[in-house]
Design a protein around this motif. Structure first.
Motif, PDB file in Angstrom:
ATOM      1  N   GLN A 171      -9.117   8.956   5.182  1.00 35.73           N
ATOM      2  CA  GLN A 171     -10.493   8.465   5.235  1.00 35.73           C
ATOM      3  C   GLN A 171     -10.834   7.511   4.094  1.00 35.73           C
ATOM      4  O   GLN A 171     -11.930   6.955   4.055  1.00 35.73           O
ATOM      5  CB  GLN A 171     -11.475   9.643   5.214  1.00 35.73           C
ATOM      6  CG  GLN A 171     -11.342  10.572   6.410  1.00 35.73           C
ATOM      7  CD  GLN A 171     -11.565   9.859   7.716  1.00 35.73           C
ATOM      8  OE1 GLN A 171     -10.628   9.466   8.403  1.00 35.73           O
ATOM      9  NE2 GLN A 171     -12.819   9.673   8.085  1.00 35.73           N
ATOM     10  N   GLY A 172      -9.915   7.348   3.198  1.00 33.03           N
ATOM     11  CA  GLY A 172     -10.152   6.446   2.075  1.00 33.03           C
ATOM     12  C   GLY A 172     -10.594   7.169   0.826  1.00 33.03           C
ATOM     13  O   GLY A 172     -11.036   8.322   0.857  1.00 33.03           O
ATOM     14  N   LEU A 173     -10.479   6.476  -0.295  1.00 32.04           N
ATOM     15  CA  LEU A 173     -10.864   6.991  -1.600  1.00 32.04           C
ATOM     16  C   LEU A 173     -11.981   6.116  -2.166  1.00 32.04           C
ATOM     17  O   LEU A 173     -12.054   4.921  -1.867  1.00 32.04           O
ATOM     18  CB  LEU A 173      -9.661   6.982  -2.549  1.00 32.04           C
ATOM     19  CG  LEU A 173      -8.473   7.854  -2.114  1.00 32.04           C
ATOM     20  CD1 LEU A 173      -7.240   7.518  -2.948  1.00 32.04           C
ATOM     21  CD2 LEU A 173      -8.811   9.332  -2.227  1.00 32.04           C
ATOM     22  N   ASP A 174     -12.834   6.699  -2.964  1.00 33.91           N
ATOM     23  CA  ASP A 174     -13.987   5.985  -3.523  1.00 33.91           C
ATOM     24  C   ASP A 174     -13.528   5.114  -4.690  1.00 33.91           C
ATOM     25  O   ASP A 174     -13.235   5.611  -5.774  1.00 33.91           O
ATOM     26  CB  ASP A 174     -15.035   7.008  -3.978  1.00 33.91           C
ATOM     27  CG  ASP A 174     -16.374   6.369  -4.331  1.00 33.91           C
ATOM     28  OD1 ASP A 174     -16.390   5.170  -4.663  1.00 33.91           O
ATOM     29  OD2 ASP A 174     -17.394   7.083  -4.277  1.00 33.91           O
ATOM     30  N   ILE A 175     -13.474   3.804  -4.461  1.00 38.69           N
ATOM     31  CA  ILE A 175     -12.976   2.874  -5.479  1.00 38.69           C
ATOM     32  C   ILE A 175     -13.799   2.938  -6.759  1.00 38.69           C
ATOM     33  O   ILE A 175     -13.296   2.707  -7.861  1.00 38.69           O
ATOM     34  CB  ILE A 175     -12.963   1.426  -4.917  1.00 38.69           C
ATOM     35  CG1 ILE A 175     -12.186   0.486  -5.832  1.00 38.69           C
ATOM     36  CG2 ILE A 175     -14.377   0.917  -4.669  1.00 38.69           C
ATOM     37  CD1 ILE A 175     -10.706   0.686  -5.839  1.00 38.69           C
TER      38      ILE A 175
ATOM     39  N   ALA B   9       1.155   7.085   1.470  1.00 44.79           N
ATOM     40  CA  ALA B   9       0.960   5.958   2.361  1.00 44.79           C
ATOM     41  C   ALA B   9       0.066   4.958   1.638  1.00 44.79           C
ATOM     42  O   ALA B   9      -0.512   5.272   0.590  1.00 44.79           O
ATOM     43  CB  ALA B   9       0.302   6.422   3.660  1.00 44.79           C
ATOM     44  N   GLN B  10      -0.080   3.758   2.182  1.00 47.53           N
ATOM     45  CA  GLN B  10      -0.942   2.774   1.528  1.00 47.53           C
ATOM     46  C   GLN B  10      -2.356   3.330   1.392  1.00 47.53           C
ATOM     47  O   GLN B  10      -2.906   3.895   2.331  1.00 47.53           O
ATOM     48  CB  GLN B  10      -0.970   1.464   2.322  1.00 47.53           C
ATOM     49  CG  GLN B  10      -1.702   0.355   1.580  1.00 47.53           C
ATOM     50  CD  GLN B  10      -1.635  -0.981   2.289  1.00 47.53           C
ATOM     51  OE1 GLN B  10      -2.442  -1.254   3.171  1.00 47.53           O
ATOM     52  NE2 GLN B  10      -0.676  -1.818   1.910  1.00 47.53           N
ATOM     53  N   TYR B  11      -2.924   3.166   0.219  1.00 48.44           N
ATOM     54  CA  TYR B  11      -4.254   3.708  -0.026  1.00 48.44           C
ATOM     55  C   TYR B  11      -5.327   2.882   0.671  1.00 48.44           C
ATOM     56  O   TYR B  11      -5.193   1.680   0.879  1.00 48.44           O
ATOM     57  CB  TYR B  11      -4.533   3.753  -1.531  1.00 48.44           C
ATOM     58  CG  TYR B  11      -3.703   4.785  -2.251  1.00 48.44           C
ATOM     59  CD1 TYR B  11      -3.733   6.115  -1.861  1.00 48.44           C
ATOM     60  CD2 TYR B  11      -2.883   4.426  -3.316  1.00 48.44           C
ATOM     61  CE1 TYR B  11      -2.967   7.071  -2.519  1.00 48.44           C
ATOM     62  CE2 TYR B  11      -2.119   5.368  -3.984  1.00 48.44           C
ATOM     63  CZ  TYR B  11      -2.161   6.695  -3.577  1.00 48.44           C
ATOM     64  OH  TYR B  11      -1.398   7.636  -4.215  1.00 48.44           O
ATOM     65  N   HIS B  12      -6.414   3.574   1.021  1.00 45.07           N
ATOM     66  CA  HIS B  12      -7.580   2.943   1.634  1.00 45.07           C
ATOM     67  C   HIS B  12      -8.791   3.145   0.730  1.00 45.07           C
ATOM     68  O   HIS B  12      -9.038   4.252   0.242  1.00 45.07           O
ATOM     69  CB  HIS B  12      -7.873   3.550   3.011  1.00 45.07           C
ATOM     70  CG  HIS B  12      -6.833   3.232   4.041  1.00 45.07           C
ATOM     71  ND1 HIS B  12      -5.635   3.885   4.108  1.00 45.07           N
ATOM     72  CD2 HIS B  12      -6.832   2.317   5.052  1.00 45.07           C
ATOM     73  CE1 HIS B  12      -4.925   3.398   5.117  1.00 45.07           C
ATOM     74  NE2 HIS B  12      -5.627   2.445   5.701  1.00 45.07           N
ATOM     75  N   PHE B  13      -9.526   2.074   0.533  1.00 46.48           N
ATOM     76  CA  PHE B  13     -10.784   2.121  -0.187  1.00 46.48           C
ATOM     77  C   PHE B  13     -11.835   1.414   0.679  1.00 46.48           C
ATOM     78  O   PHE B  13     -11.527   1.023   1.812  1.00 46.48           O
ATOM     79  CB  PHE B  13     -10.662   1.424  -1.551  1.00 46.48           C
ATOM     80  CG  PHE B  13      -9.630   2.027  -2.461  1.00 46.48           C
ATOM     81  CD1 PHE B  13      -9.920   3.145  -3.221  1.00 46.48           C
ATOM     82  CD2 PHE B  13      -8.357   1.478  -2.560  1.00 46.48           C
ATOM     83  CE1 PHE B  13      -8.967   3.720  -4.058  1.00 46.48           C
ATOM     84  CE2 PHE B  13      -7.388   2.032  -3.397  1.00 46.48           C
ATOM     85  CZ  PHE B  13      -7.703   3.158  -4.147  1.00 46.48           C
ATOM     86  N   ALA B  14     -13.044   1.281   0.191  1.00 44.66           N
ATOM     87  CA  ALA B  14     -14.093   0.589   0.949  1.00 44.66           C
ATOM     88  C   ALA B  14     -14.776  -0.452   0.075  1.00 44.66           C
ATOM     89  O   ALA B  14     -14.931  -0.271  -1.131  1.00 44.66           O
ATOM     90  CB  ALA B  14     -15.121   1.582   1.472  1.00 44.66           C
TER      91      ALA B  14
ATOM     92  N   SER C 172      -3.634  -2.460  -1.560  1.00 40.80           N
ATOM     93  CA  SER C 172      -4.267  -1.385  -0.793  1.00 40.80           C
ATOM     94  C   SER C 172      -5.027  -2.030   0.355  1.00 40.80           C
ATOM     95  O   SER C 172      -5.187  -3.254   0.417  1.00 40.80           O
ATOM     96  CB  SER C 172      -5.221  -0.578  -1.679  1.00 40.80           C
ATOM     97  OG  SER C 172      -4.563  -0.044  -2.804  1.00 40.80           O
ATOM     98  N   THR C 173      -5.497  -1.211   1.271  1.00 36.31           N
ATOM     99  CA  THR C 173      -6.327  -1.704   2.368  1.00 36.31           C
ATOM    100  C   THR C 173      -7.765  -1.278   2.130  1.00 36.31           C
ATOM    101  O   THR C 173      -8.034  -0.114   1.840  1.00 36.31           O
ATOM    102  CB  THR C 173      -5.833  -1.158   3.721  1.00 36.31           C
ATOM    103  OG1 THR C 173      -4.532  -1.713   4.001  1.00 36.31           O
ATOM    104  CG2 THR C 173      -6.780  -1.555   4.851  1.00 36.31           C
TER     105      THR C 173
END
Length: 318
Positions: A161-165, A184-189, A214-215
């Motif tokens: 679900q992503g991490l809080d940048i 896996a490749q990290y997800h942020f928003a 990251s994505t």
């Protein structure tokens, strides 16, 4: 008793249904996947939906239905919710410290709190697990604890679900680095352009620990407090997307969908959707995103050209 499970979004794993299955199997009941032509044989049908926009007409009329897609307030009975099926995906935390107007997590799950650890989720054999936590970085001690477990067991993790940048610092980046855990490749928003300075600073920290790409989820189409137009929203999205591209990151354009009436309206309508379709097609295909400028190249490419006139009519290009 024969219990059938109907998932209206079969492409997504459903942890709540796994808990219900665990409960019924402990009661000696047989659990099977729902098959429409077999519906008359089932003693109980459990139907779940995650998204409000999923077509609910496919739900069996006899089913007990639950999930955010049916009712954001729906909850499992305590005797079921406390179960911890070891299916290699799930939650180590629930809730969030944020209260974003476009998101229902805070309303549904409350303030961030500890839910479980890796040994409540992992079957003891799998080499990879998926965590659906919405903001585990808001629990720094628990996050460190989880990373230590992942490190000790050498399990590859996907923080799906992503991490809080905004919560990334040197200590967090160190834990996220491949020196500590496999991932896996990290997800942020990157939801607001006003976060641009923070995004740049945090990416520098990540890169200093070897996390070079990251994505980033890029929200588009939400009519927020600024009451922006679709044209302004597209311009804002392009600013964020081009900034990320310049920083060597990948993107995933997230088209906003309203969950309930209290949330902002969507800017994505029948009149504007053809502005958002090519933007998502470009941003979400990493090869196109990294190699092509959207306005000058992608909209002249065979994939983007059918939408060029809509950008011209909005004054976004000449």
């Amino acid at each position: 008793m024969l219990v059938a499970f109907q998932n209206l979004e079969p492409q997504y794993k459903n942890y709540a249904q796994e808990k219900i299955k665990m409960y019924h199997m402990s009661q000696g009941n047989e659990c099977v996947d729902y098959v429409p032509i077999m519906a008359h044989l089932y003693d109980l049908i459990v139907c779940s939906s995650i998204f409000t926009f999923t077509d609910k007409s496919q739900a069996d009329p006899r089913a007990i239905c639950g999930g955010t897609g049916f009712d954001i307030k729906s909850k499992l009975p305590e005797c079921i919710d406390k179960l911890r099926p070891k299916v290699n995906y799930g939650f180590c935390s629930r809730g969030c410290i944020r209260n974003c107007q476009f998101c229902c997590v805070r309303e549904k799950e409350g303030y961030v709190h500890v839910e479980a650890d890796i040994y409540d989720i992992w079957d003891g054999q799998a080499k990879e697990i998926t965590l659906y936590d919405n903001n585990i970085l808001a629990l720094p001690d628990h996050f460190k604890y989880i990373c230590e477990q992942l490190h000790n067991e050498r399990i590859r993790v996907d923080f799906n679900q992503g991490l809080d940048i905004r919560l990334v610092d040197n200590d967090v980046a160190e834990l996220l680095s491949t020196k500590y855990i496999s991932h896996a490749q990290y997800h942020f928003a990157f939801d607001y352009s006003s976060l641009d300075g923070i995004i740049e600073d945090k990416i520098k920290i990540l890169k200093s620990k070897g996390i070079n790409r990251s994505t980033f989820y890029v929200l588009v189409g939400c009519k927020d407090r600024d009451n922006k137009t679709a044209k302004e929203d597209i311009e804002d999205a392009l600013y964020r997307l081009n900034l990320l591209k310049g920083l060597g990151q990948n993107a995933c354009v997230m088209r906003y969908r309203r969950i309930h009436d209290k949330q902002p309206k969507s800017l994505i309508t029948k009149d504007t959707e053809k502005l958002y379709i090519p933007l998502a097609n470009w941003g979400n295909v990493h090869a196109a995103y990294q190699k092509m400028d959207f306005l000058t190249q992608y909209l002249n490419h065979e994939r983007g050209k059918p939408y060029k006139s809509y950008y011209q009519s909005m004054g976004l290009i000449a």
